[in-house]
Design a protein around this motif. Structure first.
Motif, mmCIF file in Angstrom:
data_model
loop_
_atom_site.group_PDB
_atom_site.id
_atom_site.type_symbol
_atom_site.label_atom_id
_atom_site.label_comp_id
_atom_site.label_asym_id
_atom_site.label_seq_id
_atom_site.Cartn_x
_atom_site.Cartn_y
_atom_site.Cartn_z
ATOM 1 N N UNK A 1 0.831 -1.200 0.000
ATOM 2 C CA UNK A 1 0.000 0.000 0.000
ATOM 3 C C UNK A 1 0.866 1.251 0.000
ATOM 4 N N UNK A 2 0.353 2.328 -0.541
ATOM 5 C CA UNK A 2 1.006 3.643 -0.560
ATOM 6 C C UNK A 2 2.321 3.654 -1.332
ATOM 7 N N UNK A 3 2.496 2.713 -2.259
ATOM 8 C CA UNK A 3 3.671 2.732 -3.115
ATOM 9 C C UNK A 3 4.971 2.311 -2.487
ATOM 10 N N UNK A 4 4.922 1.831 -1.268
ATOM 11 C CA UNK A 4 6.137 1.383 -0.580
ATOM 12 C C UNK A 4 5.960 -0.052 -0.135
ATOM 13 N N UNK A 5 7.049 -0.809 -0.188
ATOM 14 C CA UNK A 5 7.013 -2.191 0.255
ATOM 15 C C UNK A 5 7.341 -2.244 1.739
ATOM 16 N N UNK A 6 6.441 -2.815 2.521
ATOM 17 C CA UNK A 6 6.623 -2.967 3.963
ATOM 18 C C UNK A 6 6.634 -4.462 4.275
ATOM 19 N N UNK A 7 7.846 -5.051 4.353
ATOM 20 C CA UNK A 7 7.920 -6.500 4.554
ATOM 21 C C UNK A 7 7.511 -6.925 5.961
ATOM 22 N N UNK A 8 7.311 -5.970 6.864
ATOM 23 C CA UNK A 8 6.803 -6.334 8.191
ATOM 24 C C UNK A 8 5.319 -6.709 8.124
ATOM 25 N N UNK A 9 4.665 -6.387 7.007
ATOM 26 C CA UNK A 9 3.270 -6.787 6.786
ATOM 27 C C UNK A 9 3.283 -8.218 6.244
ATOM 28 N N UNK A 10 3.458 -9.173 7.145
ATOM 29 C CA UNK A 10 3.579 -10.562 6.719
ATOM 30 C C UNK A 10 2.921 -11.494 7.718
ATOM 31 N N UNK A 11 2.850 -12.765 7.330
ATOM 32 C CA UNK A 11 2.336 -13.818 8.207
ATOM 33 C C UNK A 11 3.373 -14.924 8.300
ATOM 34 N N UNK A 12 3.518 -15.483 9.479
ATOM 35 C CA UNK A 12 4.459 -16.569 9.739
ATOM 36 C C UNK A 12 4.039 -17.840 9.008
ATOM 37 N N UNK A 13 5.005 -18.504 8.383
ATOM 38 C CA UNK A 13 4.766 -19.767 7.691
ATOM 39 C C UNK A 13 5.419 -20.885 8.499
ATOM 40 N N UNK A 14 4.629 -21.845 8.995
ATOM 41 C CA UNK A 14 5.205 -22.953 9.774
ATOM 42 C C UNK A 14 6.080 -23.849 8.889
ATOM 43 N N UNK A 15 7.047 -24.551 9.486
ATOM 44 C CA UNK A 15 7.971 -25.399 8.719
ATOM 45 C C UNK A 15 7.284 -26.420 7.802
ATOM 46 N N UNK A 16 6.117 -26.901 8.175
ATOM 47 C CA UNK A 16 5.421 -27.897 7.349
ATOM 48 C C UNK A 16 5.029 -27.344 5.985
#
Length: 187
Positions: A37-52
């Protein structure tokens, strides 16, 4: 021309089962659509992916690529941002695409063109879906969207001017924040 003339490849992410929490820096993650959003990449906007689910991940964030939201609300579909750094533990979801500019196209110009009001409006118009809360655009429709394509030297000059403006805006925002902090301290 069309976006198909200035984009060489479109690569999608993949849908994996995620935990509803932000990943730690050393953990694998998938970007949320709000990351662009707003033309900038914010990689803190994420969700954890479990090892499986790690074996299903396929498109990490790479510097120099443009990330665009292909499915979301009418207001946010087509939101995009240029990735300035690699994030090898952060991957695209199935709702995001990674765009690579054609060899004869300046990537900064393309990134700015995609963020323009005109291009965003054309993407919104080309999107399909019966509900305004969830629109979708196919690769074919995205690549068919018209765009004015200046010669490469002009693209570079446009990108340079916009970069200067962006830097000035960032400095102004930092000054404004500092002024607000001083005012709060005095109050």
């Amino acid at each position: 021309g069309s976006l198909g003339d200035v984009i060489s490849t479109v690569r999608g992410g993949y849908s994996v089962k995620c935990d509803d929490r932000q990943a730690m820096p050393d953990e694998m993650a998938v970007l949320k659509t709000g990351a662009v959003l707003n033309g900038r990449l914010d990689i803190s906007q994420n969700k954890y992916v479990p090892p499986s689910e790690h074996t299903s991940l396929r498109t990490p964030v790479k510097a120099g690529t443009i990330i665009i939201c292909r499915k979301n609300s009418e207001e946010t579909i087509g939101s995009s941002a240029l990735a300035l750094a690699d994030a090898p533990n952060v991957f695209l979801s199935d709702l995001l695409w990674e765009l690579h500019p054609a060899p004869s196209v300046d990537r900064d110009w393309l990134a700015n063109s995609l963020k323009s009001d005109r291009q965003r409006k054309l993407i919104q118009i080309a999107a399909t879906g019966t509900q305004s809360t969830m629109k979708n655009i196919s690769q074919d429709r995205l690549l068919d969207i018209p765009v004015a394509i200046p010669p490469l030297p002009e693209q570079r000059k446009i990108a340079e001017i916009l970069r200067t403006w962006d830097e000035a805006i960032e400095k102004l925002e930092a000054l404004r924040a500092a002024k607000d902090d001083r005012y709060k301290a005095l109050a």
